[in-house]
Scaffold this active site. Structure first.
Site, PDB file in Angstrom:
ATOM      1  N   THR A   1      61.864 117.013 -15.325  1.00 24.76           N
ATOM      2  CA  THR A   1      62.145 115.994 -14.308  1.00 24.76           C
ATOM      3  C   THR A   1      62.502 116.591 -12.958  1.00 24.76           C
ATOM      4  O   THR A   1      62.310 115.947 -11.921  1.00 24.76           O
ATOM      5  CB  THR A   1      63.263 115.039 -14.773  1.00 24.76           C
ATOM      6  OG1 THR A   1      64.495 115.749 -14.888  1.00 24.76           O
ATOM      7  CG2 THR A   1      62.913 114.395 -16.095  1.00 24.76           C
TER       8      THR A   1
ATOM      9  N   ILE B   1      62.793 112.121  -9.186  1.00 24.45           N
ATOM     10  CA  ILE B   1      62.839 110.747  -9.699  1.00 24.45           C
ATOM     11  C   ILE B   1      62.815 110.827 -11.223  1.00 24.45           C
ATOM     12  O   ILE B   1      61.850 110.472 -11.898  1.00 24.45           O
ATOM     13  CB  ILE B   1      61.696 109.897  -9.125  1.00 24.45           C
ATOM     14  CG1 ILE B   1      61.525 110.157  -7.616  1.00 24.45           C
ATOM     15  CG2 ILE B   1      61.996 108.414  -9.341  1.00 24.45           C
ATOM     16  CD1 ILE B   1      60.412 109.392  -6.964  1.00 24.45           C
ATOM     17  N   HIS B   2      63.930 111.296 -11.764  1.00 26.51           N
ATOM     18  CA  HIS B   2      64.019 111.697 -13.166  1.00 26.51           C
ATOM     19  C   HIS B   2      63.530 110.623 -14.136  1.00 26.51           C
ATOM     20  O   HIS B   2      62.764 110.904 -15.062  1.00 26.51           O
ATOM     21  CB  HIS B   2      65.467 112.048 -13.520  1.00 26.51           C
ATOM     22  CG  HIS B   2      66.064 113.129 -12.678  1.00 26.51           C
ATOM     23  ND1 HIS B   2      65.792 114.467 -12.886  1.00 26.51           N
ATOM     24  CD2 HIS B   2      66.923 113.080 -11.626  1.00 26.51           C
ATOM     25  CE1 HIS B   2      66.464 115.199 -12.004  1.00 26.51           C
ATOM     26  NE2 HIS B   2      67.152 114.386 -11.233  1.00 26.51           N
ATOM     27  N   ASP B   3      64.003 109.390 -13.945  1.00 28.55           N
ATOM     28  CA  ASP B   3      63.792 108.375 -14.980  1.00 28.55           C
ATOM     29  C   ASP B   3      62.360 107.853 -15.041  1.00 28.55           C
ATOM     30  O   ASP B   3      62.002 107.170 -16.006  1.00 28.55           O
ATOM     31  CB  ASP B   3      64.763 107.211 -14.773  1.00 28.55           C
ATOM     32  CG  ASP B   3      66.167 107.549 -15.226  1.00 28.55           C
ATOM     33  OD1 ASP B   3      66.345 108.545 -15.948  1.00 28.55           O
ATOM     34  OD2 ASP B   3      67.108 106.815 -14.851  1.00 28.55           O
TER      35      ASP B   3
END
Length: 307
Positions: free
Chosen positions: A192, A236-238
């Site tokens: 991520t 924008i990890h998620d």
């Protein structure tokens, strides 16, 4: 084309909102339910944000409340990154309906039973809700297709030098999930941290319309924090678990044994993998995603947020 039925367990959260928007916009995915928990903000705030995002999208996904605190630890709020409102100050419309009365764990079990195709759970926050569901319904892990999570790291951390926030916030629940026997895909910081957009890329997306404006405006504070820590843009990890479902060919991944440290204060919340060790765990219980094609990610973000 058959759509993949997914359940999103989330704590919106700016990048959670981005992930929900990506899933909503994709014709390959069918959101059958959204559940909330305390994480980036308290449960009341994350539930309000999930309902408000549905109003923003003109969607009527059922929203279910889950855990207000971790299993055994004090609640650790993520407002230092996401703001007190969880959305970086971005004003969403007021919700047009209320959360369902049924608790998340019961609703997830019912959805898994009712789904014609095996249900995939996408987790974007701490694993408290999912661990509770598995504890109440021990057969539930085998009823799911898989769990694709944003959390953990084979190397490094963001809440401590060795732990990522979603796992650190409730390591006991996380360990229960990794021991559950469910088919797990871990999209941790290894991958991520490479799913980023520069400030210029975000500004360009923000000019594409109201969806892009949400992405750009809500992320200004987090973008600045990422830049200050040496990242080239906003990670924008998620969104990564959602993109993994849609385009696994963008990623590299390896099977591994993964467990969670719960006892040591120094390494609490570390996802201990056997990827880089001579000694291996007895079983490989997770797919660990390690890299992403950043250019394909950036192009896809531009495309899916265009109106």
């Amino acid at each position: 084309m058959k759509r993949i039925p997914i359940w999103i367990d989330t704590d919106p959260g700016v990048d959670d909102a981005a992930a929900i928007l990506v899933a909503h916009r994709s014709p390959a995915l069918q959101i059958v339910g959204i559940s909330t928990l305390a994480g980036n903000a308290p449960l009341g705030v994350t539930t309000h944000n999930a309902l408000a995002l549905c109003a923003f999208l003109g969607a009527d996904y059922p929203v279910y409340c889950g855990a207000a605190q971790p299993w055994l630890r004090p609640y650790l709020c993520g407002a230092d990154f996401h703001g007190a409102d969880g959305m970086g100050g971005y004003r969403l419309p007021e919700p047009t309906y209320e959360a369902e009365k049924l608790p998340m764990w019961d609703a997830l079990r019912a959805a898994a039973e009712a789904s014609e195709e095996p249900l995939t759970v996408v987790t974007l926050g701490p694993l408290t809700n999912l661990a509770t569901a598995f504890a109440k319904y021990p057969d539930l892990p085998q009823k799911l297709d898989r769990v694709v999570m944003m959390g953990g790291a084979a190397v490094g951390g963001n809440r401590t030098p060795c732990a990522e926030y979603n796992i650190f916030a409730d390591p006991d629940a996380a360990l229960a999930v990794f021991r559950s026997g469910a088919r797990l895909v871990m999209c941790g910081l290894d991958v991520t941290n490479d799913a980023w957009l520069t400030g210029d890329e975000l500004e360009a997306i923000g000019r594409q319309g109201r969806l892009g404006s949400l992405l750009c405006e809500s992320s200004r504070s987090i973008l600045q924090k990422n830049l200050e820590t040496g990242h080239p843009g906003w990670c924008i990890h998620d969104t990564v678990p959602v993109w993994y479902l849609l385009h696994p060919e963008w990623f590299t991944a390896r099977e591994a044994g993964v467990y969670v440290e719960t006892r040591s204060e120094l390494t609490r919340g570390k996802t201990v993998t056997d990827l880089f060790s001579d000694k291996k765990f007895p079983a490989k219980n997770a797919t660990v995603v390690l890299s992403i094609d950043r250019e394909r990610f950036a192009d896809a973000m531009r495309e899916i947020f265009a109106e």
